[in-house]
Design an enzyme around this catalytic site. Structure first.
Site, mmCIF file in Angstrom:
data_model
loop_
_atom_site.group_PDB
_atom_site.id
_atom_site.type_symbol
_atom_site.label_atom_id
_atom_site.label_comp_id
_atom_site.label_asym_id
_atom_site.label_seq_id
_atom_site.Cartn_x
_atom_site.Cartn_y
_atom_site.Cartn_z
ATOM 1 N N SER A 1 0.834 -1.215 0.001
ATOM 2 C CA SER A 1 -0.024 0.107 -0.012
ATOM 3 C C SER A 1 0.909 1.271 -0.080
ATOM 4 C CB SER A 1 -1.056 -0.038 1.178
ATOM 5 O OG SER A 1 -1.918 1.131 1.185
ATOM 6 N N ASN B 1 2.234 4.700 -5.177
ATOM 7 C CA ASN B 1 3.229 4.746 -6.570
ATOM 8 C C ASN B 1 3.032 6.075 -7.351
ATOM 9 O OD1 ASN B 1 0.646 3.566 -6.721
ATOM 10 N ND2 ASN B 1 1.519 1.566 -7.745
ATOM 11 N N CYS B 2 1.812 6.742 -7.299
ATOM 12 C CA CYS B 2 1.729 7.826 -8.100
ATOM 13 C C CYS B 2 2.564 8.894 -7.460
ATOM 14 C CB CYS B 2 0.106 8.430 -7.964
ATOM 15 S SG CYS B 2 -0.926 6.904 -8.269
ATOM 16 N N THR C 1 -13.303 -14.041 -12.883
ATOM 17 C CA THR C 1 -12.516 -14.312 -13.932
ATOM 18 C C THR C 1 -13.071 -15.456 -14.510
ATOM 19 O OG1 THR C 1 -11.204 -16.123 -12.587
ATOM 20 C CG2 THR C 1 -10.347 -13.819 -12.549
ATOM 21 N N ILE D 1 -12.323 -17.110 -8.573
ATOM 22 C CA ILE D 1 -11.168 -16.353 -8.627
ATOM 23 C C ILE D 1 -11.525 -14.651 -9.157
ATOM 24 C CG2 ILE D 1 -8.759 -15.902 -9.602
ATOM 25 C CD1 ILE D 1 -8.461 -18.950 -10.031
ATOM 26 N N ALA E 1 -10.557 -10.941 -10.117
ATOM 27 C CA ALA E 1 -9.507 -9.879 -10.412
ATOM 28 C C ALA E 1 -9.551 -8.624 -10.451
ATOM 29 C CB ALA E 1 -8.665 -10.538 -11.813
ATOM 30 N N TYR F 1 -19.832 29.646 -7.653
ATOM 31 C CA TYR F 1 -19.236 30.711 -8.300
ATOM 32 C C TYR F 1 -18.951 31.496 -7.438
ATOM 33 C CZ TYR F 1 -18.856 35.244 -10.224
ATOM 34 O OH TYR F 1 -18.422 36.469 -10.615
ATOM 35 N N LYS G 1 -20.549 31.974 -15.820
ATOM 36 C CA LYS G 1 -20.574 31.025 -16.697
ATOM 37 C C LYS G 1 -19.526 30.250 -16.600
ATOM 38 C CE LYS G 1 -22.336 33.960 -19.825
ATOM 39 N NZ LYS G 1 -22.532 34.629 -21.185
#
Ligand code: FAD
Length: 839
Positions: A40, A43-44, A275, A280, A282, A431, A439
């Site tokens: 965990s 990676n980003c 799957t 199973i 995924a 806004y 807009k």
């Protein structure tokens, strides 16, 4: 309900499935097997840790096995690799990578969350010492150590996807001179080309070298550096290489277990994420998903979908019956000063699927600001939306400095809820001036799309207009409805100018039988002009999509070439203060959209005296480029351009510096000490020659002068009109159907250089032959050689389209490499010249 669930993979999909499952079932035995040392992790965030934006390595590690055990009572074994799945026995074989032994674990339900791995094709030398891929924490540690210890002066990123570009930015931040090599003609494949051009331009402004449409042939170690040979024959030498050319699903376990895969190796799952074996499941990068828009199979490896699939998967294991309804591919990346985001399908994908623009789908491009222009620091935002004839939204793209994320998310959410362009018009969005406009750009997309479907306006894209002007298939006129001052900065070659305020009075100057392409800076005034025209009896009007702001970004390379710069004229961070004798005037144009900043600069300079200095700040990205052209054409001096945060800061001195001296910016260096753009002199340096005559001696003289000027590095334009056009004619006869008179006319005139004769002493051709012989004997280049030399030296040969029309000469009859334009183009070049000859 399952009693024991084994999960292979402990990062995005695996860890999320495990945590959700525990929340649903306190008694289930949950075992997570992860072959790496970490679970965990973020990676980003890895590229940002390498660049130093994220400073703490620990911040990347979101969970430890111990904490997960304590919090969720989940058995997590890192450094434990699953080597085999036995679906019959319902067991997995596991290798303990620390101890080296193998053991088996049984399961009631198995989840495959093995993710994907970076592609590493068998390119010679790919395993070289300075070549890295970035996917895991150990990859990150290796790259970070390399950067810290070796301080690479140069780095090459192979692959222009979002990870490659994030790495390019972070290596640039870390001080390397970065080159990005990409096989396609654009980076960030989910964007359409014209939107990607905004990214290309910004990377160029930041001094990143972009090599597009080229791939790596081989890597070679060269005294500690890496020599990269490209398919084009080009070579690069670099201290560090990051390979980021795509990913492949980790599905070998699934394949060996006999589970169904697609042709790309993606594990096939049903809507419940099961799957082909019912026990199973995924999730994540390893599976094939359904493209939410097209309802076709797709591989879309992203963290958001992996997490959502994990939740659905856990719910289903715990007895639920939930479905995963496809992936939209909503994504965003920060690339230098810009954010680029997409959702749904792009136009390229639709074209590849055989869909036709104007029939199956439509596009709208808008140029808005991130928030109200009058509130400080509003920045430009470009959005493209693709929709069908019913108003269904098929996809969206956004590029800008601010507010990109919320606009793409609003589009993505509307699409997910089945909303249409009509819903976009109605969306009531938050806004206040610091955040948006009354807009919002998303509302605006809805309005523009509705206008398109109701045929109130037709747009033409930059590429469509370029194709039209090249082929000249249609009889058209390009109408610039901007102000006089805007034409000092830029005008589309050959365009006719009527400022919007004068349009109603000058309608008789326009031809109702022609296609009229209207443009302004961003597309709003031209839309108004189009409405005036269409209600005044003009039936064939198109508005240039995105205006000249977008057009200029799409042609940034042409501008660079034209002004002789080695990189786009921006972000030349001098680090030096400008010396000012009198008080420096300050002008804040932040938030103003093109042409606002230039109009303000123009007004302000008029109130100043020669030698006064004006410092201008503007958030408009194209401002640095525009102001450079403006100074050049108005005889003022650009002292410095600099990027501070989101603002371009420029200093302009009223009037020119001493004659012949070089533009001061040229003496400064970029903030990484990279190659310095060599700016042109502030004085006009060009030479323009009108070649009116078709006499050999006169044409020879004009080419000798042109080549001489080109050799001195001066921009040269030769404008061939009337008899001069014969110089450009191909010698071979062209099979072109023409009316009788035009055919006769063509036959009577000399066809190409070989048929030109002397203006005097031709003597039935004898004089001309003698002259050619003397030139040969004295080693003077022939006219043909002089022409080739001129073209090779960048002399612009322009054929006057108006004369072509009169003389019945078509483009097919003229030699390659000639440009076609009208008087306006010639006059534009003449304004930037100090010599103008009529021959
Ligand atoms: P992963 O999170 O990759 O997890 C798979 C795990 O399975 C790995 O830890 C692997 O070691 C393990 N494993 C594989 N085989 C075995 C085996 N046989 N036995 C045991 N364990 C095994 N996505 C975004 O949406 N936005 C971003 O900004 C973004 N940035 C990214 C930046 C980087 C540098 C990277 C590398 C990825 C980025 N992604 C981003 C992609 C995103 O991280 C993935 O889409 C997501 O992690 C996929 O989740 P997953 O569970 O399928 O695979």
């Amino acid at each position: 309900m399952a009693k024991k669930t084994v999960i292979i993979g402990g990062v995005a999909g695996g860890a999320t499935t495990a945590a959700r499952l525990r929340r649903l079932d306190e008694n289930m035995e949950i075992l997570v097997l992860e072959k790496g040392d970490y679970i965990s992790y973020a990676n980003c965030g890895l590229p940002y840790y390498i660049g130093g934006v994220i400073q703490s390595r620990d911040a990347l590690l979101l969970q430890t096995p111990e904490a997960m055990k304590q919090k969720f009572n989940i058995d997590i074994r890192t450094a434990n690799e699953v080597t085999q799945i036995d679906p019959e026995a319902k067991t997995v074989t596991v290798k303990d990578l620390k101890v080296g032994n193998e053991y088996k674990e049984s399961y009631d339900t198995l989840v495959i969350a093995t993710g994907s791995s970076p592609l590493k094709p068998p390119i010679p030398g790919i395993d070289g010492p300075n070549i890295f891929t970035l996917w895991t924490i150990p990859d990150t540690d290796m790259i970070k150590t390399f950067v810290q210890e070796r301080k690479p002066k140069s780095a090459a990123v192979i692959g222009g996807g979002f990870i490659g570009l994030e790495m390019a930015e972070n290596l640039h931040e870390a001080g390397s001179k970065v080159t990005v090599v990409e096989m396609l003609n654009q980076v960030m494949a989910p964007l359409d080309f014209e939107m990607a051009q905004l990214i290309h331009e910004n990377m160029d402004m930041n001094g990143v070298e972009l090599i597009l449409g080229d791939g790596v042939e081989s890597f070679e170690n060269s005294n500690g550096a890496t020599l990269i040979k490209l398919k084009s024959g080009k070579t690069l030498e670099t201290d560090l290489v990051i390979l980021s050319i795509g990913v492949k699903p980790n599905s070998i376990l699934a394949k060996n277990a006999g589970l169904e895969l697609n042709e790309k190796g993606g594990i096939k799952v049903d809507a419940n994420l099961r799957t082909s074996n019912p026990d199973i499941f995924a999730v994540g990068d390893a599976i094939q998903v359904e493209n939410f828009v097209l309802k076709t199979p797709a591989m879309i490896p992203l963290a958001g979908p992996a997490n959502k699939q994990a939740r659905i998967c856990a719910n289903n294991i715990a007895g639920g019956n939930e479905t995963y309804n496809g992936t939209q591919g909503t994504s965003i990346a920060k690339v230098f000063d810009l954010a680029a985001a997409t959702t749904g399908v792009n136009e390229k994908t639709l074209i590849a699927a055989g869909r036709v623009k104007g029939l199956d789908y439509f596009t709208a491009i808008i140029n808005q600001k991130s928030h109200a222009g009058y509130y400080p620091n509003a920045t430009p935002l470009t959005m493209k939306m693709i929709f069908d004839g019913e108003g269904r939204i098929l996809g969206g793209q956004a590029v800008g400095q601010e507010g990109v994320d919320k606009r793409i998310d609003t589009l993505a959410a509307t699409m997910r809820m089945g909303g249409s362009i009509y819903d976009l018009e109605e969306l009531e969005l938050a806004y206040a001036p610091p955040f948006s406009s009354a807009k919002d750009p998303v509302n605006m997309l809805g309005f523009v799309a509705e206008n398109i479907l109701k045929k109130m306006v037709t747009f033409i894209d930059c590429a469509e207009m370029d194709a039209l002007t090249k082929t000249g298939d249609l009889d058209y006129m390009i109408l610039d409805i901007g102000e006089d001052m805007e034409r000092l900065v830029f005008s589309i070659p050959g365009s006719y100018h009527i400022p919007l305020g004068q349009l109603r009075k000058r309608l008789d100057e326009l031809d109702k039988n022609k296609l009229i392409i209207v443009y302004c800076a961003i597309g709003v005034r031209s839309y108004n002009a189009a409405r005036i025209l269409s209600q005044s009896g003009f039936s064939n009007i198109q508005v240039l999509s995105g205006g000249t702001t977008f057009y200029k970004s799409n042609h940034y390379l042409d501008f660079k070439t034209e002004s002789g710069l080695t990189s786009s004229p921006a972000f030349t961070d001098s680090g030096k203060d400008v010396e000012v004798k009198s008080e420096m005037k300050i002008l804040n144009c932040s938030g103003l959209q093109c042409p606002g900043p230039i109009i303000k600069v123009n007004e302000m300079i008029q109130t100043m005296v020669d030698g006064d200095v004006l410092e201008v700040s503007a958030t408009d990205m194209g401002f640095a480029r525009d102001v450079e052209a403006w100074c050049r054409r108005t005889g003022n001096t650009l002292l410095k351009t600099e990027r501070k945060g989101k603002e371009n800061i420029v200093c302009i001195k009223k009037g020119l510096i001493e004659s012949g001296s070089i533009h001061p910016v040229a003496a400064q260096s970029t903030h990484h000490g990279a190659a310095v753009p060599s700016m042109p002199s502030t004085l006009p340096q060009g030479k323009t020659i009108i070649v009116f005559s078709g006499d050999l001696d006169k044409v020879l003289a004009s080419f000798i002068i042109a080549n001489g000027a080109a050799a001195m590095g001066r921009p040269v334009t030769m404008f061939f009109t009337f008899w001069g056009l014969n110089v450009l004619r191909k010698s071979e006869k062209q099979n072109i159907k023409k009316p009788f008179i035009e055919r006769m006319f063509g036959a009577m005139m000399p066809q190409g250089t070989s048929e030109l004769t002397l203006s005097n002493m031709n003597m039935g051709g004898m004089g001309t032959s003698m002259m050619k012989k003397v030139m040969k004997d004295k080693n003077v280049n022939s006219l043909e050689e002089l022409m080739q030399q001129a073209m090779a030296n960048g002399v612009k040969l322009i054929a006057c389209t108006m004369s072509m029309d009169i003389m019945g000469i078509t483009k097919e009859e003229l030699i390659d490499g000639v440009e076609y334009a009208g008087v306006a183009t010639y006059l534009g070049d003449a304004e930037e010249s100090n010599v103008n000859l009529f021959i």
